[in-house]
Design a protein around this motif. Structure first.
Motif, PDB file in Angstrom:
ATOM      1  N   ALA A 167      -1.471 -15.971 -23.013  1.00 25.64           N
ATOM      2  CA  ALA A 167      -2.041 -16.504 -21.775  1.00 25.64           C
ATOM      3  C   ALA A 167      -3.512 -16.126 -21.647  1.00 25.64           C
ATOM      4  CB  ALA A 167      -1.252 -15.989 -20.572  1.00 25.64           C
ATOM      5  N   VAL A 168      -3.841 -14.882 -21.992  1.00 22.92           N
ATOM      6  CA  VAL A 168      -5.240 -14.446 -21.936  1.00 22.92           C
ATOM      7  C   VAL A 168      -6.076 -15.221 -22.943  1.00 22.92           C
ATOM      8  CG1 VAL A 168      -6.772 -12.491 -22.432  1.00 22.92           C
ATOM      9  CG2 VAL A 168      -4.754 -12.156 -21.006  1.00 22.92           C
ATOM     10  N   SER A 223      -5.540 -18.189 -24.123  1.00 18.55           N
ATOM     11  CA  SER A 223      -5.734 -19.575 -23.677  1.00 18.55           C
ATOM     12  C   SER A 223      -6.722 -19.654 -22.522  1.00 18.55           C
ATOM     13  CB  SER A 223      -4.395 -20.196 -23.268  1.00 18.55           C
ATOM     14  OG  SER A 223      -3.919 -19.614 -22.073  1.00 18.55           O
ATOM     15  N   ARG A 224      -6.745 -18.633 -21.653  1.00 24.26           N
ATOM     16  CA  ARG A 224      -7.750 -18.617 -20.575  1.00 24.26           C
ATOM     17  C   ARG A 224      -9.157 -18.525 -21.139  1.00 24.26           C
ATOM     18  NH1 ARG A 224      -5.718 -18.079 -15.080  1.00 24.26           N
ATOM     19  NH2 ARG A 224      -3.606 -18.814 -15.434  1.00 24.26           N
ATOM     20  N   PHE A 225      -9.329 -17.669 -22.173  1.00 28.55           N
ATOM     21  CA  PHE A 225     -10.647 -17.546 -22.791  1.00 28.55           C
ATOM     22  C   PHE A 225     -11.046 -18.834 -23.496  1.00 28.55           C
ATOM     23  CE2 PHE A 225     -10.381 -12.770 -22.703  1.00 28.55           C
ATOM     24  CZ  PHE A 225     -11.476 -12.619 -21.880  1.00 28.55           C
ATOM     25  N   GLN A 226     -10.109 -19.500 -24.119  1.00 24.97           N
ATOM     26  CA  GLN A 226     -10.427 -20.753 -24.793  1.00 24.97           C
ATOM     27  C   GLN A 226     -10.747 -21.844 -23.790  1.00 24.97           C
ATOM     28  OE1 GLN A 226      -7.107 -21.473 -27.340  1.00 24.97           O
ATOM     29  NE2 GLN A 226      -7.778 -20.012 -28.888  1.00 24.97           N
ATOM     30  N   ASP A 227     -10.092 -21.823 -22.633  1.00 24.62           N
ATOM     31  CA  ASP A 227     -10.362 -22.815 -21.606  1.00 24.62           C
ATOM     32  C   ASP A 227     -11.697 -22.579 -20.920  1.00 24.62           C
ATOM     33  OD1 ASP A 227      -7.935 -23.935 -22.177  1.00 24.62           O
ATOM     34  OD2 ASP A 227      -6.886 -23.061 -20.461  1.00 24.62           O
ATOM     35  N   ASN A 228     -12.133 -21.327 -20.837  1.00 19.75           N
ATOM     36  CA  ASN A 228     -13.368 -20.997 -20.127  1.00 19.75           C
ATOM     37  C   ASN A 228     -14.285 -20.223 -21.072  1.00 19.75           C
ATOM     38  OD1 ASN A 228     -15.313 -20.422 -18.288  1.00 19.75           O
ATOM     39  ND2 ASN A 228     -13.916 -19.618 -16.730  1.00 19.75           N
TER      40      ASN A 228
END
Length: 107
Positions: A77-78, A80-85
């Motif tokens: 989850a972390v 994917s958050r970094f990849q999204d932002n």
């Protein structure tokens, strides 16, 4: 499912069986395809019929530790958050770099 395979694990309590069922359902397996059967007075069997390509993942989820699976899910989850932002990721990397530089320059 005519071409399904069975993934099973035996656990010592009903609570552990329910935890295994919850791990499978959080991983995306259908909750109504997960069976919990009493083997004897002190053991339960959790089983799920899956497609052959999902069998290894189901076995890994069933046999893995709950903490390990939760940590793995949190890490994904972390990531994917970094990849999204990407801006946030670059900002945090720059901040960490400045902090490391400041600590190394300190005498």
């Amino acid at each position: 499912m005519s071409d399904s395979v069975l993934a099973t694990v035996t656990v010592p309590s009903l609570r552990a069986a329910r935890v295994a069922r919850d791990r499978l359902s959080r991983a995306g397996f259908a909750r109504n395809s997960i069976e919990i059967d009493r083997v004897d007075d002190d053991a339960f069997e959790v089983s799920i019929a899956t497609r052959p390509e999902n069998h290894a993942r189901a076995e890994r989820i069933l046999s893995g530790s709950p903490q390990g699976n939760d940590l793995r899910a949190a890490g994904q989850a972390v990531a994917s958050r970094f990849q999204d932002n990407r801006g946030l990721a670059l900002g945090l990397a720059a901040l960490a770099g400045f902090a490391l530089f400041g600590l190394m320059r300190r005498d």
